[in-house]
Design a protein around this motif. Sequence first.
Motif, PDB file in Angstrom:
ATOM      1  N   LEU A  81       0.796  -1.147  -0.490  1.00 20.99           N
ATOM      2  CA  LEU A  81      -0.424  -0.263   0.307  1.00 20.99           C
ATOM      3  C   LEU A  81       0.967   1.206  -0.053  1.00 20.99           C
ATOM      4  O   LEU A  81       0.685   2.268  -0.742  1.00 20.99           O
ATOM      5  CB  LEU A  81      -0.924  -0.241   1.422  1.00 20.99           C
ATOM      6  N   SER A  82       1.925   1.425   0.973  1.00 23.00           N
ATOM      7  CA  SER A  82       2.363   2.589   0.998  1.00 23.00           C
ATOM      8  C   SER A  82       3.829   2.181   0.396  1.00 23.00           C
ATOM      9  O   SER A  82       4.527   1.218   0.104  1.00 23.00           O
ATOM     10  CB  SER A  82       2.818   2.857   1.933  1.00 23.00           C
ATOM     11  N   LYS A  83       4.652   3.758  -0.107  1.00 25.72           N
ATOM     12  CA  LYS A  83       5.571   3.349  -0.326  1.00 25.72           C
ATOM     13  C   LYS A  83       6.869   3.956  -0.042  1.00 25.72           C
ATOM     14  O   LYS A  83       7.433   4.547  -0.438  1.00 25.72           O
ATOM     15  CB  LYS A  83       5.762   3.992  -2.289  1.00 25.72           C
ATOM     16  N   VAL A  84       6.685   4.632   1.226  1.00 22.43           N
ATOM     17  CA  VAL A  84       7.009   5.227   1.944  1.00 22.43           C
ATOM     18  C   VAL A  84       6.992   5.297   3.584  1.00 22.43           C
ATOM     19  O   VAL A  84       6.404   4.860   3.605  1.00 22.43           O
ATOM     20  CB  VAL A  84       7.155   7.012   1.533  1.00 22.43           C
ATOM     21  N   VAL A  85       7.928   4.836   4.186  1.00 23.12           N
ATOM     22  CA  VAL A  85       7.740   4.709   5.534  1.00 23.12           C
ATOM     23  C   VAL A  85       9.309   5.784   5.886  1.00 23.12           C
ATOM     24  O   VAL A  85      10.047   6.652   6.139  1.00 23.12           O
ATOM     25  CB  VAL A  85       8.437   3.641   6.383  1.00 23.12           C
ATOM     26  N   TYR A  86       8.702   6.429   6.776  1.00 26.41           N
ATOM     27  CA  TYR A  86       9.251   7.383   8.067  1.00 26.41           C
ATOM     28  C   TYR A  86       9.736   6.570   8.940  1.00 26.41           C
ATOM     29  O   TYR A  86       8.516   5.940  10.590  1.00 26.41           O
ATOM     30  CB  TYR A  86       8.086   8.613   8.153  1.00 26.41           C
ATOM     31  N   VAL A  87      11.099   6.721   9.579  1.00 24.97           N
ATOM     32  CA  VAL A  87      11.540   6.427  10.581  1.00 24.97           C
ATOM     33  C   VAL A  87      12.243   7.540  11.733  1.00 24.97           C
ATOM     34  O   VAL A  87      13.113   8.072  10.678  1.00 24.97           O
ATOM     35  CB  VAL A  87      12.781   5.281  10.263  1.00 24.97           C
ATOM     36  N   ASP A  88      12.465   8.423  12.971  1.00 25.27           N
ATOM     37  CA  ASP A  88      12.459   8.730  13.872  1.00 25.27           C
ATOM     38  C   ASP A  88      12.951   8.079  14.507  1.00 25.27           C
ATOM     39  O   ASP A  88      12.498   6.931  15.537  1.00 25.27           O
ATOM     40  CB  ASP A  88      12.240  10.066  13.704  1.00 25.27           C
ATOM     41  N   VAL A  89      14.150   8.846  15.003  1.00 27.26           N
ATOM     42  CA  VAL A  89      14.874   8.445  16.836  1.00 27.26           C
ATOM     43  C   VAL A  89      14.596   9.452  17.995  1.00 27.26           C
ATOM     44  O   VAL A  89      14.534  11.004  17.714  1.00 27.26           O
ATOM     45  CB  VAL A  89      15.966   8.643  16.915  1.00 27.26           C
ATOM     46  N   ILE A  90      13.231   9.027  18.976  1.00 25.01           N
ATOM     47  CA  ILE A  90      13.574  10.790  19.653  1.00 25.01           C
ATOM     48  C   ILE A  90      13.278  10.087  20.870  1.00 25.01           C
ATOM     49  O   ILE A  90      13.318   9.610  21.446  1.00 25.01           O
ATOM     50  CB  ILE A  90      11.219  10.605  19.570  1.00 25.01           C
ATOM     51  N   ASP A  91      14.165  11.568  21.856  1.00 23.83           N
ATOM     52  CA  ASP A  91      14.433  11.064  23.102  1.00 23.83           C
ATOM     53  C   ASP A  91      12.610  11.734  24.180  1.00 23.83           C
ATOM     54  O   ASP A  91      11.600  11.455  23.855  1.00 23.83           O
ATOM     55  CB  ASP A  91      14.809  12.382  23.851  1.00 23.83           C
ATOM     56  N   ALA A  92      13.464  11.238  25.007  1.00 20.31           N
ATOM     57  CA  ALA A  92      11.973  11.322  26.126  1.00 20.31           C
ATOM     58  C   ALA A  92      11.274  12.824  26.261  1.00 20.31           C
ATOM     59  O   ALA A  92       9.772  12.490  26.421  1.00 20.31           O
ATOM     60  CB  ALA A  92      12.701  11.165  27.675  1.00 20.31           C
ATOM     61  N   GLY A  93      11.247  13.834  25.412  1.00 23.70           N
ATOM     62  CA  GLY A  93      10.344  14.758  25.414  1.00 23.70           C
ATOM     63  C   GLY A  93      10.203  15.009  23.838  1.00 23.70           C
ATOM     64  O   GLY A  93       9.865  15.697  23.857  1.00 23.70           O
ATOM     65  N   HIS A  94      10.155  14.088  23.334  1.00 25.47           N
ATOM     66  CA  HIS A  94       9.697  13.703  22.057  1.00 25.47           C
ATOM     67  C   HIS A  94       9.930  14.494  21.132  1.00 25.47           C
ATOM     68  O   HIS A  94       9.777  15.361  20.400  1.00 25.47           O
ATOM     69  CB  HIS A  94       7.857  14.257  21.851  1.00 25.47           C
ATOM     70  N   ASN A  95      11.408  14.797  21.530  1.00 28.48           N
ATOM     71  CA  ASN A  95      12.184  15.459  20.085  1.00 28.48           C
ATOM     72  C   ASN A  95      12.732  15.284  18.936  1.00 28.48           C
ATOM     73  O   ASN A  95      13.693  13.373  19.955  1.00 28.48           O
ATOM     74  CB  ASN A  95      13.534  17.302  21.173  1.00 28.48           C
ATOM     75  N   ALA A  96      12.911  14.836  18.121  1.00 26.65           N
ATOM     76  CA  ALA A  96      13.375  14.251  16.775  1.00 26.65           C
ATOM     77  C   ALA A  96      15.507  14.629  16.692  1.00 26.65           C
ATOM     78  O   ALA A  96      15.678  15.415  16.904  1.00 26.65           O
ATOM     79  CB  ALA A  96      12.809  14.202  15.319  1.00 26.65           C
ATOM     80  N   VAL A  97      15.998  12.948  17.554  1.00 25.63           N
ATOM     81  CA  VAL A  97      17.346  13.511  16.851  1.00 25.63           C
ATOM     82  C   VAL A  97      17.840  13.060  15.516  1.00 25.63           C
ATOM     83  O   VAL A  97      18.495  13.252  15.366  1.00 25.63           O
ATOM     84  CB  VAL A  97      18.453  12.612  17.779  1.00 25.63           C
ATOM     85  N   LEU A  98      17.007  11.855  14.780  1.00 23.69           N
ATOM     86  CA  LEU A  98      17.424  11.405  13.961  1.00 23.69           C
ATOM     87  C   LEU A  98      16.408  11.021  12.985  1.00 23.69           C
ATOM     88  O   LEU A  98      15.099  11.043  13.774  1.00 23.69           O
ATOM     89  CB  LEU A  98      18.072  10.087  14.114  1.00 23.69           C
ATOM     90  N   GLN A  99      16.175  11.356  11.728  1.00 20.52           N
ATOM     91  CA  GLN A  99      14.951  11.260  11.120  1.00 20.52           C
ATOM     92  C   GLN A  99      15.175  10.488   9.121  1.00 20.52           C
ATOM     93  O   GLN A  99      16.144  11.045   9.148  1.00 20.52           O
ATOM     94  CB  GLN A  99      13.816  13.143  10.872  1.00 20.52           C
TER      95      GLN A  99
END
Length: 796
Positions: A81-99
């Motif tokens: 169905l989807s052709k793209v997946v989003y991957v992120d790494v977030i800290d305890a404060g919901h701040n994305a450090v990697l995307q």
Amino acid sequence: MENIKTTAKTIAILIGVLWQLHTSCFAQAINQITNSFNQYRQTSVQEKIFVHTDKDTYLPGEILWFKVYTVDASFHKPLNLSKVVYVDVIDAGHNAVLQAKIALKNGIGSGSLYIPVPTNSGNYKLRAYTSWMKNFSPEYYFTKDIVIVNPLKSPEIVAKEVQANNDVQFFPEGGNLVAGVASKVAFKITTPGGKGLAAYKGAVVDQHNDTVARFEPLKFGMGSFVFTPLANGVYRAVIKTGYGNPVTKDLPAISSQGYAMQLKDSGGPQLQVTVSNTGAANGEVYLFAHTRQVIKIAESASLNSGTASFTIDKAVLGDGVSHITIFNSARQPVCERLYFKRPRPQLLIEASADQPQYATRKKVNINILAKDGAGKPLPANLSMSVYRIDSLQHMEGGDIVNYLWLRSDLRGDIESPDYYFKNVNAETDAAIDNLMLSQGWRRFQWNNVLNNAGPIFNFLPEYTDHLIAAKVFNAATNAPAKDIVVYLSVPGRRVQLYAARSDSLGRLIFNTKQLFGPGEVVAQTNSERDTGYRIDVLSPFSEQYSRYAPLKFELKPGMQKAIEEHSLAMQVQNIYAGNKIKQFYDPGVDSSGFYGKPYQTYLLDNYTRFTTMEEVLREYIREVNVVRSQKRYHIKVLNETGFLDGDPLVLLDDVPVFNMDKVIAIDPLKVKKLEAIRDRYYYGPTVQEGILSYTTYKADLGGVEMDPHAVVLDYEGLQLQREFYSPVYDTDGAVKSRVPDFRSLLYWTPDASTNSSGKNQLSFYTSDQTGKYVGFVQGITTDGSAGSQYFRFDVK
């Protein structure tokens, strides 16, 4: 006598008619529930994602490798169905450090994340989701705890926190405690660090301080007890943990009347479900059971003296987590609980190294065999990682099997999910039932289902490629602007231009094609027609977060040596193999422009060079005519039927230039080629009177100033796939090389797939790092069978 017989016959007929009407009403009610449920499911196809990472503990400067498996949430088959997946790494404060944005093909994708050196030590959440999944709760996203340890930075000093208490929760079976009805109550105590409290003792006391039940945990801080609450009773639990004062927690309120349910599993082929209602001696109740939103059972039963019973054949239920819901005669859900049916092994993977022990810089051969439960070889889509284990890096407890069958259908984090699969005995059966009682949830609200209210979709599935969303506003009023055509271009050597018309809320969707790697995007309206608008390009990454934070981060003294070794290894690899870990595969994109093959291509170096663009157009480009009217230049495109209406769409390194005076001002000496399309071109919501596409030598717009109203921003397209570097020591010179090799991750491949014979063989070389190594293979087949396997070897 004859009258008596006639009357008896009439009464019998009336009873039969009434019974048929009665039965028909039951069937109609259960059919209404079933139809509403099926209608809801058909309008809300859902995806599940599993991510296999190479390991779960990292240092800044290392690369996190991963593979993504996207499946249908009901049947676990790979979903295209989807052709793209989003991957992120977030800290305890919901701040994305990697995307990262990862391309999917037939539900499968892979990528990597370089962990920046400034990243702080801590526990982080790795998440993965699609655009379509953003329409539902973030609880549906794939999440995994990963640890990042930065030995080059001192730990952050955190403000002293007030000592947090353990979290105590009680869960009556079915959801209710009803006076006079014996009920099972599950309990769970979680420490502030997020783990279940292993040992404690508790007692349930009433308002007179009389003890009515005692309890202690079975596993992971969870357990259950049975007691019969009394009318007007008030109950609380007193818990002794072995440290500090006893903890007191109120039990849920007791209902004087209502519904309660009890499920009994005696280990045989059937389950017994008993429904009690103290408020009505008679009436009808309905049992509805589904496994991952696939209906398995829909039955009715009559209350007799306030009790109704159902018998469920376990074979009818699907493997994994099933939801069992009780409805009253008004079709209102009144009780619900979960039941887990341990899945049969469907994909068996055998993986082993050709030796139990190797020296440094020696070749390792891994043989993989995939088969079904009957021993038949299977082609399977697999991934594999091989890494060293020590006090810092451990074997993972989660895999694709326990995620798909268990973790993905429960709320929050599940402690040691592999425990429920590796051990099959009475204790694990009881432990998993406690888990079902204490952590259950469902992917929908019954009110929405029964009222035929489908979910609201704010995000489209990226069915063909990456979608870029934006909004356009009136700059003066800040109100959303309707029916405004906006152009989005990607400056560069490959012609990428997209157009979209805003809806009533000012929303825009640009359907990109093979947009890979970092770069810039330019969003603008036609400055000759539409001015005074502001364009906001939206981030595709989710800003919804589950309420479950990463586990508490803590370093232990015993980890120091391992951290020092990992830190040295990371620095050595970046110094001596830095260039080799920055190699990427060519994505193989179509280099032609969106308009396909142009009618004519002019390489300006093949002609006498003129110093003005007007001369170039007049002398060489036969498809256009340059005119000047009211002190403005205009360009008319000519084809075999005559001149087209209006100015053409002019692109300069993919960026539209709407002012023809600016086109004439382009320095021809900076232009490498010009492509001409001489026919009217329909593109998205626009109609173009021909196209002229300029490409400069440096792909830098040749010094032409961008329209001041245009929005220019950095934008990362789909991630380029990084090559995994694994040195080869197949010669004496390579073995004796003085270049150090401190790899602890010996091998990673997102493609360890087996062939039609169910086999594969992979090879790599050990490094200079001695120790114990573990390999982990897991994956899925086209029919949704999942499997995993570990293997071990030593390097000395």
